[in-house]
Motif scaffolding. Structure first.
Motif, PDB file in Angstrom:
ATOM      1  N   TYR A 110       0.840  -1.200   0.000  1.00  0.00           N
ATOM      2  CA  TYR A 110       0.000   0.000   0.000  1.00  0.00           C
ATOM      3  C   TYR A 110       0.881   1.258   0.000  1.00  0.00           C
ATOM      4  O   TYR A 110       0.578   2.231  -0.698  1.00  0.00           O
ATOM      5  CB  TYR A 110      -0.944   0.016   1.201  1.00  0.00           C
ATOM      6  CG  TYR A 110      -1.884   1.193   1.154  1.00  0.00           C
ATOM      7  CD1 TYR A 110      -2.921   1.216   0.230  1.00  0.00           C
ATOM      8  CD2 TYR A 110      -1.704   2.306   1.975  1.00  0.00           C
ATOM      9  CE1 TYR A 110      -3.763   2.306   0.135  1.00  0.00           C
ATOM     10  CE2 TYR A 110      -2.545   3.403   1.889  1.00  0.00           C
ATOM     11  CZ  TYR A 110      -3.572   3.390   0.975  1.00  0.00           C
ATOM     12  OH  TYR A 110      -4.409   4.488   0.871  1.00  0.00           O
ATOM     13  N   GLY A 111       1.981   1.200   0.747  1.00  0.00           N
ATOM     14  CA  GLY A 111       2.910   2.337   0.773  1.00  0.00           C
ATOM     15  C   GLY A 111       3.478   2.623  -0.612  1.00  0.00           C
ATOM     16  O   GLY A 111       3.579   3.778  -1.031  1.00  0.00           O
ATOM     17  N   LEU A 112       3.812   1.559  -1.342  1.00  0.00           N
ATOM     18  CA  LEU A 112       4.394   1.717  -2.680  1.00  0.00           C
ATOM     19  C   LEU A 112       3.374   2.310  -3.659  1.00  0.00           C
ATOM     20  O   LEU A 112       3.694   3.191  -4.468  1.00  0.00           O
ATOM     21  CB  LEU A 112       4.893   0.361  -3.197  1.00  0.00           C
ATOM     22  CG  LEU A 112       6.094  -0.240  -2.449  1.00  0.00           C
ATOM     23  CD1 LEU A 112       6.299  -1.694  -2.854  1.00  0.00           C
ATOM     24  CD2 LEU A 112       7.354   0.573  -2.723  1.00  0.00           C
TER      25      LEU A 112
ATOM     26  N   ALA B 229      14.179   9.168   0.940  1.00  0.00           N
ATOM     27  CA  ALA B 229      14.525   8.422  -0.269  1.00  0.00           C
ATOM     28  C   ALA B 229      13.249   7.856  -0.873  1.00  0.00           C
ATOM     29  O   ALA B 229      12.215   7.785  -0.205  1.00  0.00           O
ATOM     30  CB  ALA B 229      15.492   7.294   0.066  1.00  0.00           C
ATOM     31  N   ASP B 230      13.351   7.458  -2.148  1.00  0.00           N
ATOM     32  CA  ASP B 230      12.199   6.854  -2.813  1.00  0.00           C
ATOM     33  C   ASP B 230      12.186   5.339  -2.635  1.00  0.00           C
ATOM     34  O   ASP B 230      11.201   4.687  -2.941  1.00  0.00           O
ATOM     35  CB  ASP B 230      12.203   7.208  -4.305  1.00  0.00           C
ATOM     36  CG  ASP B 230      11.945   8.696  -4.515  1.00  0.00           C
ATOM     37  OD1 ASP B 230      10.977   9.201  -3.924  1.00  0.00           O
ATOM     38  OD2 ASP B 230      12.721   9.341  -5.240  1.00  0.00           O
ATOM     39  N   ALA B 231      13.308   4.777  -2.154  1.00  0.00           N
ATOM     40  CA  ALA B 231      13.388   3.322  -1.954  1.00  0.00           C
ATOM     41  C   ALA B 231      12.974   2.973  -0.530  1.00  0.00           C
ATOM     42  O   ALA B 231      13.116   3.786   0.389  1.00  0.00           O
ATOM     43  CB  ALA B 231      14.806   2.854  -2.222  1.00  0.00           C
ATOM     44  N   LEU B 232      12.478   1.760  -0.357  1.00  0.00           N
ATOM     45  CA  LEU B 232      12.030   1.301   0.962  1.00  0.00           C
ATOM     46  C   LEU B 232      13.206   1.145   1.915  1.00  0.00           C
ATOM     47  O   LEU B 232      14.333   0.891   1.495  1.00  0.00           O
ATOM     48  CB  LEU B 232      11.337  -0.057   0.823  1.00  0.00           C
ATOM     49  CG  LEU B 232       9.941  -0.072   0.188  1.00  0.00           C
ATOM     50  CD1 LEU B 232       9.556  -1.499  -0.158  1.00  0.00           C
ATOM     51  CD2 LEU B 232       8.914   0.551   1.115  1.00  0.00           C
ATOM     52  N   GLY B 233      12.926   1.301   3.197  1.00  0.00           N
ATOM     53  CA  GLY B 233      13.922   1.027   4.235  1.00  0.00           C
ATOM     54  C   GLY B 233      15.016   2.064   4.384  1.00  0.00           C
ATOM     55  O   GLY B 233      16.074   1.796   4.911  1.00  0.00           O
TER      56      GLY B 233
ATOM     57  N   ALA C 248       5.654   9.042  13.919  1.00  0.00           N
ATOM     58  CA  ALA C 248       5.105   7.910  13.152  1.00  0.00           C
ATOM     59  C   ALA C 248       6.223   7.001  12.645  1.00  0.00           C
ATOM     60  O   ALA C 248       7.137   7.457  11.967  1.00  0.00           O
ATOM     61  CB  ALA C 248       4.285   8.425  11.989  1.00  0.00           C
ATOM     62  N   ASP C 249       6.128   5.729  12.999  1.00  0.00           N
ATOM     63  CA  ASP C 249       7.126   4.760  12.557  1.00  0.00           C
ATOM     64  C   ASP C 249       6.661   4.127  11.244  1.00  0.00           C
ATOM     65  O   ASP C 249       6.289   2.961  11.182  1.00  0.00           O
ATOM     66  CB  ASP C 249       7.305   3.691  13.654  1.00  0.00           C
ATOM     67  CG  ASP C 249       8.403   2.699  13.282  1.00  0.00           C
ATOM     68  OD1 ASP C 249       9.257   3.061  12.465  1.00  0.00           O
ATOM     69  OD2 ASP C 249       8.378   1.569  13.805  1.00  0.00           O
ATOM     70  N   VAL C 250       6.660   4.953  10.186  1.00  0.00           N
ATOM     71  CA  VAL C 250       6.187   4.515   8.873  1.00  0.00           C
ATOM     72  C   VAL C 250       7.268   4.841   7.852  1.00  0.00           C
ATOM     73  O   VAL C 250       7.920   5.882   7.958  1.00  0.00           O
ATOM     74  CB  VAL C 250       4.886   5.262   8.493  1.00  0.00           C
ATOM     75  CG1 VAL C 250       4.295   4.686   7.234  1.00  0.00           C
ATOM     76  CG2 VAL C 250       3.872   5.197   9.612  1.00  0.00           C
ATOM     77  N   ASP C 251       7.460   3.955   6.872  1.00  0.00           N
ATOM     78  CA  ASP C 251       8.509   4.158   5.866  1.00  0.00           C
ATOM     79  C   ASP C 251       8.237   5.412   5.023  1.00  0.00           C
ATOM     80  O   ASP C 251       7.135   5.585   4.493  1.00  0.00           O
ATOM     81  CB  ASP C 251       8.593   2.925   4.957  1.00  0.00           C
ATOM     82  CG  ASP C 251       9.948   2.829   4.268  1.00  0.00           C
ATOM     83  OD1 ASP C 251      10.373   3.830   3.652  1.00  0.00           O
ATOM     84  OD2 ASP C 251      10.582   1.771   4.366  1.00  0.00           O
TER      85      ASP C 251
ATOM     86  N   TRP D 224       5.744   8.230   0.659  1.00  0.00           N
ATOM     87  CA  TRP D 224       5.492   9.593   0.165  1.00  0.00           C
ATOM     88  C   TRP D 224       6.538   9.986  -0.866  1.00  0.00           C
ATOM     89  O   TRP D 224       6.257  10.770  -1.752  1.00  0.00           O
ATOM     90  CB  TRP D 224       5.466  10.602   1.330  1.00  0.00           C
ATOM     91  CG  TRP D 224       4.257  10.428   2.181  1.00  0.00           C
ATOM     92  CD1 TRP D 224       3.058  11.090   2.044  1.00  0.00           C
ATOM     93  CD2 TRP D 224       4.086   9.503   3.247  1.00  0.00           C
ATOM     94  NE1 TRP D 224       2.178  10.618   2.970  1.00  0.00           N
ATOM     95  CE2 TRP D 224       2.767   9.643   3.728  1.00  0.00           C
ATOM     96  CE3 TRP D 224       4.901   8.561   3.853  1.00  0.00           C
ATOM     97  CZ2 TRP D 224       2.255   8.881   4.773  1.00  0.00           C
ATOM     98  CZ3 TRP D 224       4.394   7.808   4.900  1.00  0.00           C
ATOM     99  CH2 TRP D 224       3.093   7.976   5.343  1.00  0.00           C
ATOM    100  N   GLY D 225       7.740   9.465  -0.699  1.00  0.00           N
ATOM    101  CA  GLY D 225       8.795   9.761  -1.662  1.00  0.00           C
ATOM    102  C   GLY D 225       9.382  11.147  -1.479  1.00  0.00           C
ATOM    103  O   GLY D 225       8.942  11.927  -0.630  1.00  0.00           O
TER     104      GLY D 225
END
Ligand SMILES: [Zn+2]
Length: 299
Positions: free
Chosen positions: A188-190, A233-237, A256-259, A263-264
């Motif tokens: 969903y994040g992606l 960054a636009d990449a995960l993690g 918020a502990d969200v990647d 949002w990018g």
């Protein structure tokens, strides 16, 4: 298209914003260097400006950017329209099957589930539930129509059990499976990262901004300026979500502990470029001045 009816010389076509930008640059250049040496200089700048987006865009943007460009080219033809969300019935996948089939295994599932609710502009129930959790308050709701448009999923990074995960997001099937739930949050994040930089996504972020649902800048002299979520960054993690203040142009941590990849790095800047009236004036920006007994410090 066609020739101008005004009769002021030959009609000069300006099909793209690059064309407009090039001519703007030419006008600026023509001011101080309007002499004989100005013309070759202007032509060189115009050529460089036109060549820039053509040369590197395809490779740097990855398969999704390439597909977007392809779709824009398609949309320039008469009778077609640009649809970042599946508002039109003509699917990108069905009109160019050769490039779609090789891109992503998610596509076949999405094409199959498009019959689920192809024209729905509401978010799936799983998404509503996901957004109701406090730590996910910075997300916006991505509608079913955006998720089921196969074009929007081209080139997404793989997540574990991605077909089942997408099914969970769309229909809620397997919601008691913890592995699928974890994958669904990543997927969903992606998808969210792509949605927020699309035209309807930017509009959704704007509504959230106008409802003052984002935090305000903690810097005193920004006087409660509302911020926009972004990632490092636009990449995960690569770090959690940050907040960008358009007044001091700084980033701030959130609880918020969200990647941040959801949002990018583009969102805040594209947002204020699109909605210029929402960007605070630079004149209003007040830097802090250290003083001792009223006298400014000189260092
Ligand atoms: Zn600020």
């Amino acid at each position: 298209g066609g020739r101008g009816a005004t009769g002021h010389g030959p009609w000069f076509p300006l099909p793209t914003r690059w064309g407009v930008r090039a001519v703007e640059a030419q006008l600026v250049m023509a001011g101080p260097w309007a002499g004989r040496r100005g013309l070759p200089c202007c032509l060189a700048v115009v050529l460089v400006l036109i060549a820039l987006p053509c040369g590197s865009g395809h490779r740097r943007g990855g398969p999704w950017a390439a597909a977007l460009l392809e779709r824009l080219e398609m949309a320039n033809q008469p009778g077609e329209e640009i649809s970042g969300h599946a508002s039109s019935s003509s699917s990108w996948a069905s009109s160019s099957p050769s490039s779609a089939s090789s891109s992503n295994s998610l596509l076949s599932l999405v094409t199959g589930s498009a019959a689920l609710s192809p024209s729905s502009h509401a978010a799936p129930i799983w998404v509503e539930e996901f957004l109701s959790r406090p730590k996910n308050c910075f997300y916006v709701a991505v509608p079913v129509s955006f998720i089921t448009d196969s074009f929007n999923l081209v080139g997404l990074p793989d997540v574990p059990y991605q077909k089942e995960t997408l099914q969970l997001i769309l229909s809620g099937a397997g919601k008691n499976n913890e592995t699928l739930q974890a994958s669904a949050e990543v997927l969903y994040g992606l998808i969210h990262a792509r949605y927020v930089v699309s035209r309807p996504g930017l509009e959704t972020v704007r509504r959230k901004f106008l409802r003052c649902e984002f935090p305000t800048c903690p810097r005193t002299l920004c006087r409660g300026q509302q911020m926009i979520p972004t990632g490092l960054a636009d990449a995960l993690g690569r770090g959690t979500v940050k907040m960008y203040c358009p007044s001091c142009r700084e980033l701030y941590d959130t609880q918020a502990d969200v990647d941040g990849a959801a949002w990018g790095t583009t969102l805040p800047h594209l947002f204020f470029l699109t909605f210029k009236d929402l960007e605070p004036s630079r004149v209003a920006y007040t830097p802090y001045e250290p003083r001792i007994h009223g006298f400014r410090l000189r260092r």
